[in-house]
Every structure is written in structure tokens, then in C-alpha cells.
Design a protein around this motif. Sequence first.
Motif, PDB file in Angstrom:
ATOM      1  N   ARG A 273       0.938  -1.252   0.051  1.00  0.00           N
ATOM      2  CA  ARG A 273       0.103   0.085  -0.050  1.00  0.00           C
ATOM      3  C   ARG A 273       0.720   1.173   0.296  1.00  0.00           C
ATOM      4  NH1 ARG A 273      -4.439   0.157   4.633  1.00  0.00           N
ATOM      5  NH2 ARG A 273      -5.012  -1.646   3.675  1.00  0.00           N
ATOM      6  N   TRP A 274       0.603   2.269  -0.840  1.00  0.00           N
ATOM      7  CA  TRP A 274       1.249   3.553  -1.063  1.00  0.00           C
ATOM      8  C   TRP A 274       0.281   4.603  -0.853  1.00  0.00           C
ATOM      9  CZ3 TRP A 274       6.145   2.410  -2.514  1.00  0.00           C
ATOM     10  CH2 TRP A 274       6.736   0.971  -3.172  1.00  0.00           C
ATOM     11  N   GLN A 275       0.736   5.460  -0.070  1.00  0.00           N
ATOM     12  CA  GLN A 275       0.081   6.620   0.439  1.00  0.00           C
ATOM     13  C   GLN A 275       0.819   7.886   0.085  1.00  0.00           C
ATOM     14  OE1 GLN A 275      -2.175   6.836   4.321  1.00  0.00           O
ATOM     15  NE2 GLN A 275      -1.026   8.756   4.533  1.00  0.00           N
TER      16      GLN A 275
ATOM     17  N   THR B  83      -4.437  13.443  -0.082  1.00  0.00           N
ATOM     18  CA  THR B  83      -3.815  12.084  -0.164  1.00  0.00           C
ATOM     19  C   THR B  83      -4.259  11.183  -1.078  1.00  0.00           C
ATOM     20  OG1 THR B  83      -5.233  11.433   1.660  1.00  0.00           O
ATOM     21  CG2 THR B  83      -3.081  12.457   2.268  1.00  0.00           C
ATOM     22  N   GLU B  84      -3.435  10.253  -1.336  1.00  0.00           N
ATOM     23  CA  GLU B  84      -4.004   9.334  -2.562  1.00  0.00           C
ATOM     24  C   GLU B  84      -3.400   8.048  -2.063  1.00  0.00           C
ATOM     25  OE1 GLU B  84      -4.032   8.337  -7.243  1.00  0.00           O
ATOM     26  OE2 GLU B  84      -3.347  10.211  -6.503  1.00  0.00           O
ATOM     27  N   THR B  85      -4.251   6.863  -1.813  1.00  0.00           N
ATOM     28  CA  THR B  85      -3.742   5.698  -1.511  1.00  0.00           C
ATOM     29  C   THR B  85      -3.970   4.393  -2.645  1.00  0.00           C
ATOM     30  OG1 THR B  85      -4.101   5.965   0.752  1.00  0.00           O
ATOM     31  CG2 THR B  85      -3.780   3.643   0.156  1.00  0.00           C
ATOM     32  N   SER B  86      -2.883   3.841  -2.939  1.00  0.00           N
ATOM     33  CA  SER B  86      -3.104   2.687  -4.164  1.00  0.00           C
ATOM     34  C   SER B  86      -2.432   1.407  -3.619  1.00  0.00           C
ATOM     35  CB  SER B  86      -2.561   3.293  -5.396  1.00  0.00           C
ATOM     36  OG  SER B  86      -1.105   3.566  -5.149  1.00  0.00           O
ATOM     37  N   THR B  87      -2.535   0.319  -4.267  1.00  0.00           N
ATOM     38  CA  THR B  87      -1.814  -0.801  -3.729  1.00  0.00           C
ATOM     39  C   THR B  87      -1.457  -1.552  -5.186  1.00  0.00           C
ATOM     40  OG1 THR B  87      -3.417  -1.471  -2.148  1.00  0.00           O
ATOM     41  CG2 THR B  87      -2.242  -3.122  -2.865  1.00  0.00           C
TER      42      THR B  87
ATOM     43  N   THR C 251       1.913   0.043   5.166  1.00  0.00           N
ATOM     44  CA  THR C 251       1.954   1.371   4.176  1.00  0.00           C
ATOM     45  C   THR C 251       3.217   2.042   4.289  1.00  0.00           C
ATOM     46  OG1 THR C 251      -0.344   1.603   4.977  1.00  0.00           O
ATOM     47  CG2 THR C 251       0.583   3.393   3.868  1.00  0.00           C
TER      48      THR C 251
ATOM     49  N   GLU D 138       4.956   5.831   3.165  1.00  0.00           N
ATOM     50  CA  GLU D 138       4.486   6.977   2.831  1.00  0.00           C
ATOM     51  C   GLU D 138       5.404   7.447   1.727  1.00  0.00           C
ATOM     52  OE1 GLU D 138       4.954   5.841   5.969  1.00  0.00           O
ATOM     53  OE2 GLU D 138       2.756   5.886   6.738  1.00  0.00           O
TER      54      GLU D 138
END
Length: 285
Positions: free
Chosen positions: A155-157, A165-169, A230, A232
Motif C-alpha cells: 500500500r502506497w500513500q 492524499t491518495e492511496t494505491s496498492t 503502508t 508514505e
Amino acid sequence: MKIKMIISTLALFLMVGGPLASQALAQEDLVMDEKPKEVKKKDGWDFLLTPGATVSFSDNRKVVGQLEGYSLTVGANLAAGTFFRSGDHQFRSTLDITEAFARTPVLDEFIKSTDIFKFEAIYLYSIMDWLGPFARFRLSTNMFEGFAHRPEFFRWQVTYQDGATETSTARKLRLTDGFAPLDIRESIGFFASPIAEKTHNLEIRVGFGGLHLLADDQLALTDDGATEDTVEVSELASFNQAGAEIGLSFFGELYEKRIIYKAGAEFMIPFIYDLEEGDDRGIAD
């Protein structure tokens, strides 16, 4: 009788004149050693081009404590330069490129491990043999896109400059473009060369310098390890600075240019800078 007189005269000359002539030659040699001819620095152009390549391979099979598989690293580098001198004028430019890509058992794909692109040009005018004004320009960046890799899906934040903020896997995240971020520096001032020999040179520069970092829309890892699942990432921002600058360079060549070395350090105290709203850092920060 006349022949005997001639032979006697020649013998006397050899006995007396020979040592005198040898003594005169010896004195002449001593005088030349005491006052050697002055060797002036060569004017004109000089060029440097040294390409290189590296390959490293290793393979682990049934080794306790190590992953099975092979590791391969391939790389290339280039050091090039032009050097010009005419009387009191000097111009030097250098280009350094280093690239390397590696594949390991942990990541079954080639990833960029080293990516360096540096260009520098400097002009110097000698008011005296060891002192004068200078002007310098330098650029440094990366040539290829940059990615953050993980062996498994992660998981990348991403935190942007506006606070969003934007979160992706994914297994990897694209961080930077090619030739970005771009670091540009220029400076003017005075230089001093207290040591100027072919094998070793010491150059001191004092003046006014500027720094410009072009980094809009680029990302950088800022993970502090606080969250295990995660990573960051933060968005970078461009900025400009200017202030007093001090630079030191020590360089030279050995064994007829078979070995060329250079080491340096730079310090800048920015008293002209731009900060985002709410950023209250000062010169010391």
C-alpha cells in the motif's frame, strides 16, 4: 727535432688544457642547474574521454541463510571533459554519467540502482597567477524514470503539496520522470589557487551563488517505518535560493593522465529564498 717539439706542445696542452676545459664544462653545468628554464603552462585545448562498463554476476544454490537464485548487475559510465587555456583565461567543462541496473532473487526484474548525470562548466580569469574572478554553471539530475519497488503488493500513500492524499496498492510506484528533479546552480566570485601543480591543485572559491531545484509533480519516499503495511510518499516542490558561497576543490593527474582525481566541498548560506505559506524556517534551518 721539430716533430718532438710539436708532440711536447700537444702533450702540455692535454695535461693543462684538458682539466681546464673539463672544469669549465662542470661550472657551466652547475650554472644551468642553479637557474633552470621556466616552464610555462601549455596553452590550447585538451580533451578527456573515458568510457567504462561493469558486470557482476553471482548465483546461490542451497546456501543456508540466502535466497536461491542469481544476481546480475550491469552498468556503464562516462567521464568526459574539455579544458582550454589561453594566457590568463581558463575554461573547464566536465560531464559525468553513471548508470547501473540490477536484478536479484528478491526482485525478479531489472531495476535502476544508480542513475547520475552531472555537467559543470567554469571560466576563470587570472589577474595574478593565483588569483582572479570566476563564473561557474552546474547541472545535475537523473536520466531515467525512477520507481519504488517492493517484492509483494504493498500500500502506497501519497501526500500532495495541497494536503490531499491518495492511496494505491501495487508492487511498484512511479516517483520521478526522466531528467527530474533538475538541480541547477550558478555562481560568480573570486578564486585563489595557492597550489597549482600538474599532479595536485588546490582551488578556493568565494562568491555569490544561486540554486534552483525544478521538482514539481515529482515524488519522494518519506516513510518513517511507523506503519508496517503502508509506505508514505510525499510530493516535492520546486524552490530557489541564493546567498554566500564557499567552494574547495582538490584535483590533479598522475602517471601521464592514467589516473585523474578530483575531490571537493561546497557551502552556501542562503539569505534569499522562497518558502511556502506557513513555513517559518530561517537561514540556519
